[in-house]
Write an enzyme that holds these catalytic residues in place. Structure first.
Site, PDB file in Angstrom:
ATOM      1  N   HIS A  18      16.066  57.213 -33.631  1.00 57.72           N
ATOM      2  CA  HIS A  18      16.239  58.075 -34.811  1.00 57.72           C
ATOM      3  C   HIS A  18      17.208  59.221 -34.493  1.00 57.72           C
ATOM      4  O   HIS A  18      18.097  59.532 -35.294  1.00 57.72           O
ATOM      5  CB  HIS A  18      14.900  58.712 -35.222  1.00 57.72           C
ATOM      6  CG  HIS A  18      13.844  57.762 -35.699  1.00 57.72           C
ATOM      7  ND1 HIS A  18      12.552  57.801 -35.239  1.00 57.72           N
ATOM      8  CD2 HIS A  18      13.891  56.752 -36.613  1.00 57.72           C
ATOM      9  CE1 HIS A  18      11.839  56.867 -35.846  1.00 57.72           C
ATOM     10  NE2 HIS A  18      12.629  56.208 -36.684  1.00 57.72           N
ATOM     11  N   LYS A  42      -1.889  55.301 -43.969  1.00 54.35           N
ATOM     12  CA  LYS A  42      -3.191  55.920 -44.230  1.00 54.35           C
ATOM     13  C   LYS A  42      -3.590  56.817 -43.062  1.00 54.35           C
ATOM     14  O   LYS A  42      -4.117  57.891 -43.254  1.00 54.35           O
ATOM     15  CB  LYS A  42      -4.243  54.839 -44.478  1.00 54.35           C
ATOM     16  CG  LYS A  42      -4.124  54.285 -45.883  1.00 54.35           C
ATOM     17  CD  LYS A  42      -5.319  53.432 -46.270  1.00 54.35           C
ATOM     18  CE  LYS A  42      -5.046  52.742 -47.593  1.00 54.35           C
ATOM     19  NZ  LYS A  42      -4.775  51.306 -47.436  1.00 54.35           N
ATOM     20  N   ARG A  91      18.854  48.060 -36.612  1.00 52.38           N
ATOM     21  CA  ARG A  91      18.804  47.760 -35.177  1.00 52.38           C
ATOM     22  C   ARG A  91      19.141  46.310 -34.899  1.00 52.38           C
ATOM     23  O   ARG A  91      19.809  45.974 -33.940  1.00 52.38           O
ATOM     24  CB  ARG A  91      17.407  48.064 -34.622  1.00 52.38           C
ATOM     25  CG  ARG A  91      17.076  49.526 -34.589  1.00 52.38           C
ATOM     26  CD  ARG A  91      15.604  49.745 -34.458  1.00 52.38           C
ATOM     27  NE  ARG A  91      14.897  49.130 -35.561  1.00 52.38           N
ATOM     28  CZ  ARG A  91      13.605  49.287 -35.808  1.00 52.38           C
ATOM     29  NH1 ARG A  91      12.861  50.016 -35.001  1.00 52.38           N
ATOM     30  NH2 ARG A  91      13.045  48.708 -36.848  1.00 52.38           N
ATOM     31  N   SER A 129       8.977  53.112 -33.688  1.00 51.36           N
ATOM     32  CA  SER A 129       7.845  54.043 -33.570  1.00 51.36           C
ATOM     33  C   SER A 129       6.569  53.263 -33.266  1.00 51.36           C
ATOM     34  O   SER A 129       5.737  53.687 -32.465  1.00 51.36           O
ATOM     35  CB  SER A 129       7.674  54.830 -34.870  1.00 51.36           C
ATOM     36  OG  SER A 129       8.809  55.596 -35.128  1.00 51.36           O
TER      37      SER A 129
END
Ligand code: PNS
Length: 165
Positions: A18, A42, A91, A129
């Site tokens: 990022h 969530k 990517r 991530s």
């Protein structure tokens, strides 16, 4: 007119992939807004406040990088900020299908906004991530793949979880 770009995402957590895209965007556009989606998952590992704090600290020396949050439709946020461009990182070919769908949907929702895809440096092409969280939680090394501050915060999270159990 200055070109304002929005780089949206969950950033849970911010990775060096990022960071690479943001720095490329900061060179290409007059201003780039890192727009962190509120409630993307969530149960995110990092709260929205933590993700904002990390991104602001990492880019504190970059005058044309701003960190903000958004909720609701991305195109509404982009229009509200009077930005012209959405930046997304690509990517690998596997990213393409979903990104293509999103770009075309956003184009249909607001034809005035362009999506620009940028490639990170080769050494970051396999980082996500999700993988960072998985590898770190299982005791793997993520040094060099995330900013140092993220590594520290991951360590604190794991220590905190250990203390609770
Ligand atoms: O980091 P991510 O999870 O790949 O980011 C995805 C994100 C935040 C760009 C996407 O989920 C999004 O734009 N969400 C906001 C809601 C929206 O506008 N959805 C329609 C997209 S076509």
């Amino acid at each position: 007119m200055p070109t304002l770009a929005v780089y949206p995402g969950s950033f849970d957590p911010l990775t060096n992939g990022h960071v690479d895209i943001i720095l490329r965007g900061a060179r290409l556009f007059d201003r780039i807004i890192v727009a962190i989606l509120v409630n993307s998952e969530k149960a995110p590992l990092f709260s929205t406040e933590e993700r904002v704090e990390i991104a602001r600290a990492v880019f504190c020396d970059q005058a044309n990088v701003e960190v903000d949050t958004f909720a609701g439709l991305l195109v509404d946020y982009v229009a509200r900020r009077r930005a012209q461009v959405i930046v997304r990182g690509l990517r690998a070919v596997s990213d393409f299908e979903f990104e293509f769908q999103m770009a075309l949907m956003n184009q249909r929702l607001d034809a005035a906004i362009e999506t620009v895809f940028m490639m990170p440096a080769e050494q970051y092409t396999y980082i996500s991530s999700r993988l960072i969280k998985e590898v770190f939680s299982l005791g793997g090394r993520v040094h060099g793949l995330v900013p140092d501050m993220v590594e520290e915060r991951l360590r604190e999270k794991v220590a905190g979880l250990g203390a609770k159990n």
